[in-house]
Design an enzyme around this catalytic site. Structure first.
Site, PDB file in Angstrom:
ATOM      1  N   THR A 336       0.848  -1.187   0.000  1.00 25.97           N
ATOM      2  CA  THR A 336       0.000   0.000   0.000  1.00 25.97           C
ATOM      3  C   THR A 336       0.883   1.235   0.000  1.00 25.97           C
ATOM      4  OG1 THR A 336      -1.781   1.172   1.165  1.00 25.97           O
ATOM      5  CG2 THR A 336      -0.204  -0.012   2.531  1.00 25.97           C
ATOM      6  N   HIS A 388       2.860 -11.619  14.023  1.00 26.02           N
ATOM      7  CA  HIS A 388       3.950 -12.084  14.873  1.00 26.02           C
ATOM      8  C   HIS A 388       3.765 -13.544  15.285  1.00 26.02           C
ATOM      9  CE1 HIS A 388       7.564 -11.559  16.949  1.00 26.02           C
ATOM     10  NE2 HIS A 388       7.261 -10.585  17.787  1.00 26.02           N
TER      11      HIS A 388
END
Length: 417
Positions: A336, A388
Site C-alpha cells: 500500500t 507475529h
C-alpha cells in the site's frame, strides 16, 4: 412468457448484495443482455443484464434492499413491447453512483443474518472447509451458526455473516451524547454506510482481533531508483506504452525478499502453516467508494513493464467499478502506498489471512550521513506490518533490509543476488 431476473452467482465468498439502482422501471422495454440494474457487493459493483428481450413486467425489490444469490429481483415479459427508455450507460444525465448513494431512496441495508438457535455442544457441526477456516481464524463457534448450504451445511457466507453480526453486537451501544435533540443537527448530514465501507470496517477490525500484528520500520535512499527512472522513463514509455513508476521496483524488491523469507509469504490455517510457492501481490488502490486490493497473479513472472501496466489497468478499472471479483480474491502479500497522499509514516493493517503488508510513504529530501559526510538524499520510510504468530522480529527486520538493499542498488534485482 415471464422470465425471472435473478441475483447471479458472484464468487464463493460473495453471498449477498445491495440493490444500488434500477436502470429501468416497470413497463420499460429491455433488450437481451442490456444492463437493467446495479448490485453493490462488498467488493465491486455488478450490473445485472436482462436475460431476454421484452418489457420489464415486475420489480420485486427496492433500491437499498439486501438480496441473496439466487433471489428473484423481478420478471421480464418476453417478446412484449414496452416504453422505450434510454439506459444510464448511454445517458450523460443519469445519476452517478455517488448521487445514487446519497439518494433518500437508499435506506440502510437491512440485516438478513438468520438468528441461529444455540446447538448443544455434543451436536456435530457440518461445515464447508472454507467456513471452518474462517472459524479457526476468528474464534467463531460454528455450533451457533445456522447453515444454509445443502443438508444444513455451514458455508463460508454463513460464517462471514455470523462474524458481521458479532461485530455489530460488539458495537451495538455507540458512544454518543445524552438522548435528546442534537444541538447542531441542522449543520450535520447523516448518510448510511455503503456495503463496501461496512465490509472494510468489519474486516479491518477482524484483522486486528485475529492476528498478532506488529510493525517494524526502515528507510530507503531512493536516489538510484529515481536516477534510473529519470534516465529511462521516456524510452520506457515509448516502448511499452506505460509510465515507469516506483511501484514496479517495489513489487520486484518485495518478491526477491519473499523468496528469501517464505514465512512472510505464508499464512496460518488452524494449527498449520501454509507455505505458498507462488507470489500473488495485492496492490491497494484508493477509490471514492473505498480501498480495494486487486491482485497481480504470479507477479514473479512479470516484467517491470507488465507490472506497471497491470497496476495502471487496476487503478483505472477500480475507479470505474469495473474490477472482476476474482481479481480481488487471494493474494499472498500486499503493498500500500500512502505516499501518494503525502503520508510520511503509517502502520498498515494486515489483509488477512496474509502475514505481511508493506507500507510505502512519501519521498522526502532529508539530511543523511554518507561516508562521514552529511548529504541531502530523497528518503522514504518503509513499514512492514506482520503477523507475529508466524513471522519473528528477525525475519521482519531482514525482510525490510532486503527490500532496502534491492532498491538502493537496483542492479541486484537484475543479477538476482
Amino acid at each position: 412468457m415471464s422470465i425471472d431476473i435473478k441475483v447471479p452467482a458472484m464468487g464463493e465468498s460473495v453471498t449477498e448484495a445491495t440493490v444500488a439502482r434500477w436502470f429501468k422501471k416497470e413497463g420499460d422495454a429491455v433488450a437481451r443482455d442490456e444492463p437493467i440494474l446495479e448490485l453493490e457487493t462488498d467488493k465491486v459493483t455488478v450490473e445485472v443484464p436482462a436475460p431476454a428481450s421484452g418489457a420489464l413486467e415486475t420489480i420485486n425489490v427496492k433500491e437499498g434492499d439486501t438480496v441473496q444469490v439466487g433471489t428473484v429481483l423481478g420478471a421480464i415479459a418476453e417478446g412484449k413491447g414496452g416504453t422505450a427508455r434510454a439506459t444510464p450507460a448511454s445517458n450523460p444525465d443519469a445519476a452517478s453512483p455517488k448521487t445514487a448513494a446519497a439518494s433518500p431512496k437508499l435506506a440502510a441495508p437491512k440485516a438478513t443474518t438468520p438468528k441461529a438457535a444455540p446447538l448443544p455442544p455434543s451436536a456435530a457441526v457440518t461445515a464447508m472447509p472454507s467456513a471452518k477456516r474462517v472459524a479457526e481464524e476468528s474464534g467463531l463457534d460454528l455450533s451457533r451458526v445456522a447453515g444454509t448450504g445443502r443438508d444444513g451445511r455451514v458455508t463460508k457466507g454463513d460464517a462471514l455473516a455470523a462474524l458481521e453480526a458479532r461485530a455489530q453486537e460488539r458495537t451495538a451501544v455507540p458512544i454518543r451524547a445524552p438522548a435528546g435533540p442534537r444541538p447542531n443537527a441542522a449543520r450535520e448530514e447523516r448518510v448510511a454506510m455503503s456495503r463496501l465501507r461496512r465490509t472494510i470496517a468489519l474486516r479491518l477490525k477482524e484483522s486486528q482481533n485475529t492476528a498478532a500484528q506488529l510493525t517494524t520500520f526502515n528507510e530507503v535512499d531512493m536516489s538510484h531508483v529515481m536516477s534510473l527512472r529519470a534516465e529511462y522513463k521516456d524510452s520506457f514509455e515509448k516502448k511499452h506504452g506505460v509510465r515507469l513508476g516506483f511501484m514496479g521496483f517495489f513489487v520486484k524488491a518485495c518478491i526477491a525478499a519473499l523468496k528469501e523469507l517464505p514465512n512472510v509469504n505464508a499464512e496460518i490455517e488452524g494449527d498449520d502453516i501454509i507455505y505458498k510457492n507462488y507470489f500473488d501481490i495485492g496492490v491497494a488502490v484508493s477509490t471514492e467508494r473505498g480501498l480495494v486490493v486487486p491482485v497481480l497473479r504470479d507477479a514473479d513472472a512479470l516484467s517491470l513493464a507488465q507490472i506497471e501496466s497491470g497496476i495502471r489497468d487496476f487503478a483505472v478499472r477500480a475507479r470505474d467499478n469495473k474490477l472482476k471479483l476474482d481479481e480481488l480474491m487471494g493474494g499472498t502479500f500486499s503493498i500500500t502506498n500512502g505516499g501518494v497522499f503525502g503520508s510520511l509514516m503509517s502502520t498498515p493493517i494486515l489483509n488477512t489471512p496474509q502475514s505481511g503488508i508493506l507500507g510505502m510513504h512519501k519521498v522526502q529530501p532529508r539530511p543523511v550521513a554518507i561516508d562521514d559526510k552529511v548529504e541531502i538524499r530523497p528518503m522514504m520510510y518503509l513499514a512492514l506490518s506482520y503477523d507475529h504468530r508466524l513471522v519473528d522480529g528477525r525475519e521482519a527486520v531482514t525482510f525490510l533490509v532486503r527490500v532496502k538493499e534491492n532498491l538502493e542498488d537496483p542492479q541486484r534485482l537484475l543479477l538476482d543476488i
